[in-house]
Design a protein around this motif. Structure first.
Motif, PDB file in Angstrom:
ATOM      1  N   LEU A  15       0.850  -1.184   0.000  1.00  0.00           N
ATOM      2  CA  LEU A  15       0.000   0.000   0.000  1.00  0.00           C
ATOM      3  C   LEU A  15       0.885   1.234   0.000  1.00  0.00           C
ATOM      4  CD1 LEU A  15      -2.641   1.605   0.305  1.00  0.00           C
ATOM      5  CD2 LEU A  15      -2.550   1.097   2.775  1.00  0.00           C
ATOM      6  N   LEU A  16       0.736   2.070  -1.035  1.00  0.00           N
ATOM      7  CA  LEU A  16       1.442   3.347  -1.115  1.00  0.00           C
ATOM      8  C   LEU A  16       0.504   4.436  -0.643  1.00  0.00           C
ATOM      9  CD1 LEU A  16       2.976   3.146  -4.717  1.00  0.00           C
ATOM     10  CD2 LEU A  16       4.057   2.540  -2.553  1.00  0.00           C
ATOM     11  N   VAL A  17       0.958   5.243   0.299  1.00  0.00           N
ATOM     12  CA  VAL A  17       0.143   6.337   0.812  1.00  0.00           C
ATOM     13  C   VAL A  17       0.933   7.630   0.651  1.00  0.00           C
ATOM     14  CG1 VAL A  17      -1.175   7.244   2.747  1.00  0.00           C
ATOM     15  CG2 VAL A  17      -0.867   4.758   2.510  1.00  0.00           C
ATOM     16  N   ASP A  18       0.481   8.463  -0.269  1.00  0.00           N
ATOM     17  CA  ASP A  18       1.148   9.739  -0.541  1.00  0.00           C
ATOM     18  C   ASP A  18       0.160  10.641  -1.250  1.00  0.00           C
ATOM     19  OD1 ASP A  18       2.982  11.826  -1.453  1.00  0.00           O
ATOM     20  OD2 ASP A  18       4.581  10.375  -1.049  1.00  0.00           O
ATOM     21  N   ASP A  19       0.199  11.928  -0.960  1.00  0.00           N
ATOM     22  CA  ASP A  19      -0.710  12.856  -1.621  1.00  0.00           C
ATOM     23  C   ASP A  19      -0.075  13.528  -2.838  1.00  0.00           C
ATOM     24  OD1 ASP A  19       1.029  14.301   0.009  1.00  0.00           O
ATOM     25  OD2 ASP A  19      -0.439  15.880   0.436  1.00  0.00           O
ATOM     26  N   GLU A  20       1.127  13.114  -3.195  1.00  0.00           N
ATOM     27  CA  GLU A  20       1.794  13.649  -4.387  1.00  0.00           C
ATOM     28  C   GLU A  20       1.663  12.641  -5.525  1.00  0.00           C
ATOM     29  OE1 GLU A  20       5.820  14.960  -3.708  1.00  0.00           O
ATOM     30  OE2 GLU A  20       5.314  15.633  -1.686  1.00  0.00           O
ATOM     31  N   PRO A  21       0.859  12.966  -6.559  1.00  0.00           N
ATOM     32  CA  PRO A  21       0.636  12.026  -7.662  1.00  0.00           C
ATOM     33  C   PRO A  21       1.929  11.569  -8.346  1.00  0.00           C
ATOM     34  CG  PRO A  21      -0.911  13.855  -7.796  1.00  0.00           C
ATOM     35  CD  PRO A  21       0.062  14.188  -6.708  1.00  0.00           C
ATOM     36  N   SER A  22       2.902  12.471  -8.474  1.00  0.00           N
ATOM     37  CA  SER A  22       4.151  12.095  -9.155  1.00  0.00           C
ATOM     38  C   SER A  22       4.913  11.044  -8.346  1.00  0.00           C
ATOM     39  CB  SER A  22       5.029  13.320  -9.398  1.00  0.00           C
ATOM     40  OG  SER A  22       5.341  13.957  -8.167  1.00  0.00           O
ATOM     41  N   THR A  23       4.891  11.162  -7.026  1.00  0.00           N
ATOM     42  CA  THR A  23       5.563  10.172  -6.177  1.00  0.00           C
ATOM     43  C   THR A  23       4.848   8.827  -6.276  1.00  0.00           C
ATOM     44  OG1 THR A  23       6.287  11.891  -4.644  1.00  0.00           O
ATOM     45  CG2 THR A  23       6.287   9.627  -3.820  1.00  0.00           C
ATOM     46  N   LEU A  24       3.517   8.852  -6.188  1.00  0.00           N
ATOM     47  CA  LEU A  24       2.747   7.607  -6.322  1.00  0.00           C
ATOM     48  C   LEU A  24       3.044   6.916  -7.645  1.00  0.00           C
ATOM     49  CD1 LEU A  24      -0.806   8.507  -4.961  1.00  0.00           C
ATOM     50  CD2 LEU A  24       0.816   6.900  -3.965  1.00  0.00           C
ATOM     51  N   GLN A  25       3.032   7.696  -8.724  1.00  0.00           N
ATOM     52  CA  GLN A  25       3.243   7.115 -10.054  1.00  0.00           C
ATOM     53  C   GLN A  25       4.630   6.495 -10.178  1.00  0.00           C
ATOM     54  OE1 GLN A  25       3.052   9.956 -13.255  1.00  0.00           O
ATOM     55  NE2 GLN A  25       2.865   8.370 -14.815  1.00  0.00           N
ATOM     56  N   LEU A  26       5.647   7.202  -9.739  1.00  0.00           N
ATOM     57  CA  LEU A  26       7.020   6.704  -9.851  1.00  0.00           C
ATOM     58  C   LEU A  26       7.215   5.427  -9.036  1.00  0.00           C
ATOM     59  CD1 LEU A  26       9.961   7.154 -10.794  1.00  0.00           C
ATOM     60  CD2 LEU A  26      10.297   8.481  -8.693  1.00  0.00           C
ATOM     61  N   VAL A  27       6.801   5.456  -7.778  1.00  0.00           N
ATOM     62  CA  VAL A  27       6.999   4.291  -6.909  1.00  0.00           C
ATOM     63  C   VAL A  27       6.131   3.125  -7.377  1.00  0.00           C
ATOM     64  CG1 VAL A  27       6.892   3.435  -4.547  1.00  0.00           C
ATOM     65  CG2 VAL A  27       7.715   5.758  -4.987  1.00  0.00           C
ATOM     66  N   ARG A  28       4.894   3.412  -7.795  1.00  0.00           N
ATOM     67  CA  ARG A  28       4.019   2.354  -8.303  1.00  0.00           C
ATOM     68  C   ARG A  28       4.661   1.633  -9.491  1.00  0.00           C
ATOM     69  NH1 ARG A  28       0.716   4.481 -11.840  1.00  0.00           N
ATOM     70  NH2 ARG A  28      -0.266   5.901 -10.356  1.00  0.00           N
ATOM     71  N   LYS A  29       5.192   2.397 -10.424  1.00  0.00           N
ATOM     72  CA  LYS A  29       5.803   1.792 -11.619  1.00  0.00           C
ATOM     73  C   LYS A  29       6.953   0.859 -11.252  1.00  0.00           C
ATOM     74  CE  LYS A  29       4.610   5.106 -15.198  1.00  0.00           C
ATOM     75  NZ  LYS A  29       5.108   6.044 -16.205  1.00  0.00           N
ATOM     76  N   ILE A  30       7.803   1.304 -10.349  1.00  0.00           N
ATOM     77  CA  ILE A  30       8.959   0.478 -10.005  1.00  0.00           C
ATOM     78  C   ILE A  30       8.534  -0.769  -9.235  1.00  0.00           C
ATOM     79  CG2 ILE A  30       9.658   1.578  -7.827  1.00  0.00           C
ATOM     80  CD1 ILE A  30      12.056   0.535 -10.587  1.00  0.00           C
ATOM     81  N   LEU A  31       7.560  -0.629  -8.332  1.00  0.00           N
ATOM     82  CA  LEU A  31       7.115  -1.795  -7.560  1.00  0.00           C
ATOM     83  C   LEU A  31       6.361  -2.789  -8.437  1.00  0.00           C
ATOM     84  CD1 LEU A  31       6.000  -0.072  -4.245  1.00  0.00           C
ATOM     85  CD2 LEU A  31       8.123  -1.317  -4.692  1.00  0.00           C
ATOM     86  N   GLN A  32       5.547  -2.280  -9.345  1.00  0.00           N
ATOM     87  CA  GLN A  32       4.847  -3.181 -10.265  1.00  0.00           C
ATOM     88  C   GLN A  32       5.835  -3.871 -11.200  1.00  0.00           C
ATOM     89  OE1 GLN A  32       1.894  -0.501 -11.931  1.00  0.00           O
ATOM     90  NE2 GLN A  32       0.322  -1.265 -10.532  1.00  0.00           N
ATOM     91  N   ALA A  33       6.864  -3.158 -11.626  1.00  0.00           N
ATOM     92  CA  ALA A  33       7.894  -3.769 -12.473  1.00  0.00           C
ATOM     93  C   ALA A  33       8.615  -4.888 -11.720  1.00  0.00           C
ATOM     94  CB  ALA A  33       8.894  -2.714 -12.944  1.00  0.00           C
ATOM     95  N   ASP A  34       8.695  -4.758 -10.394  1.00  0.00           N
ATOM     96  CA  ASP A  34       9.313  -5.799  -9.569  1.00  0.00           C
ATOM     97  C   ASP A  34       8.333  -6.929  -9.263  1.00  0.00           C
ATOM     98  OD1 ASP A  34      11.674  -4.388  -9.524  1.00  0.00           O
ATOM     99  OD2 ASP A  34      11.428  -3.615  -7.494  1.00  0.00           O
ATOM    100  N   GLY A  35       7.081  -6.815  -9.752  1.00  0.00           N
ATOM    101  CA  GLY A  35       6.107  -7.887  -9.600  1.00  0.00           C
ATOM    102  C   GLY A  35       5.174  -7.767  -8.411  1.00  0.00           C
ATOM    103  N   HIS A  36       5.210  -6.651  -7.705  1.00  0.00           N
ATOM    104  CA  HIS A  36       4.361  -6.480  -6.531  1.00  0.00           C
ATOM    105  C   HIS A  36       2.964  -6.001  -6.919  1.00  0.00           C
ATOM    106  CE1 HIS A  36       7.882  -7.120  -4.115  1.00  0.00           C
ATOM    107  NE2 HIS A  36       8.497  -6.096  -4.669  1.00  0.00           N
TER     108      HIS A  36
END
Length: 161
Positions: A15-36
């Motif tokens: 679960l990513l919790v952040d109110d900055e869309p750019s941070t959510l997008q960046l971290v989401r992409k890397i974690l999804q690329a790692d298979g999470h």
């Protein structure tokens, strides 16, 4: 090749919790690329709701978020679940805040901005602890159950035949 650049062998619900869309997008992409499997929340109230419905293995939790701040969310997460991993993230570089986070039940504290390999390393370190916590909790439950059985047998009257 650096081991941190390899995809994770285990997949986690994060679960990513952040109110900055750019941070959510960046971290989401890397974690999804790692298979999470990644879930997101943009404020404290939503974070608690998503946590309750998804039961993630790990929460990456920004300290400064709307409605309920990260420390309030952390307290609610720990009230519901002592085993999930929680990494607090903040642009505030305060030792007091880091200590308060850890004393409130966070597993780790990372200052923004962070390097992606750093976040991966911290996730791995925290997630190495979670299965041990779960196993320990299971052993404690088994011990309590065994103690209850023992008390039952010790309290039962002896029957002469």
């Amino acid at each position: 090749m650096d081991a941190l650049n390899l995809p994770s062998l285990e997949t986690f619900k994060i679960l990513l919790v952040d109110d900055e869309p750019s941070t959510l997008q960046l971290v989401r992409k890397i974690l999804q690329a790692d298979g999470h499997k990644v879930y997101e929340a943009i404020d404290g109230v939503q974070a608690i709701e998503v946590f309750g419905s998804t039961k993630p293995d790990l929460v990456l939790l920004d300290v400064v978020i709307p409605k309920i701040d990260g420390l309030g969310v952390l307290q609610e997460i720990r009230r519901r679940d002592r085993l999930a991993g929680v990494i607090m993230v903040s642009a505030l570089t305060s030792e007091q805040l880091a200590v308060k986070s850890m004393l409130s039940g966070a597993d780790d504290y990372i200052s923004k901005p962070f390097k992606l390999n750093t976040i991966r390393l911290h996730i791995r370190q925290v997630m190495d602890k979670v299965p041990l916590r779960r196993h320990n909790a299971s052993l404690q439950d088994q011990l309590l159950h065994a103690n209850e059985k023992l008390r039952h047998y010790m309290a039962a009257p002896l029957v002469d035949t």
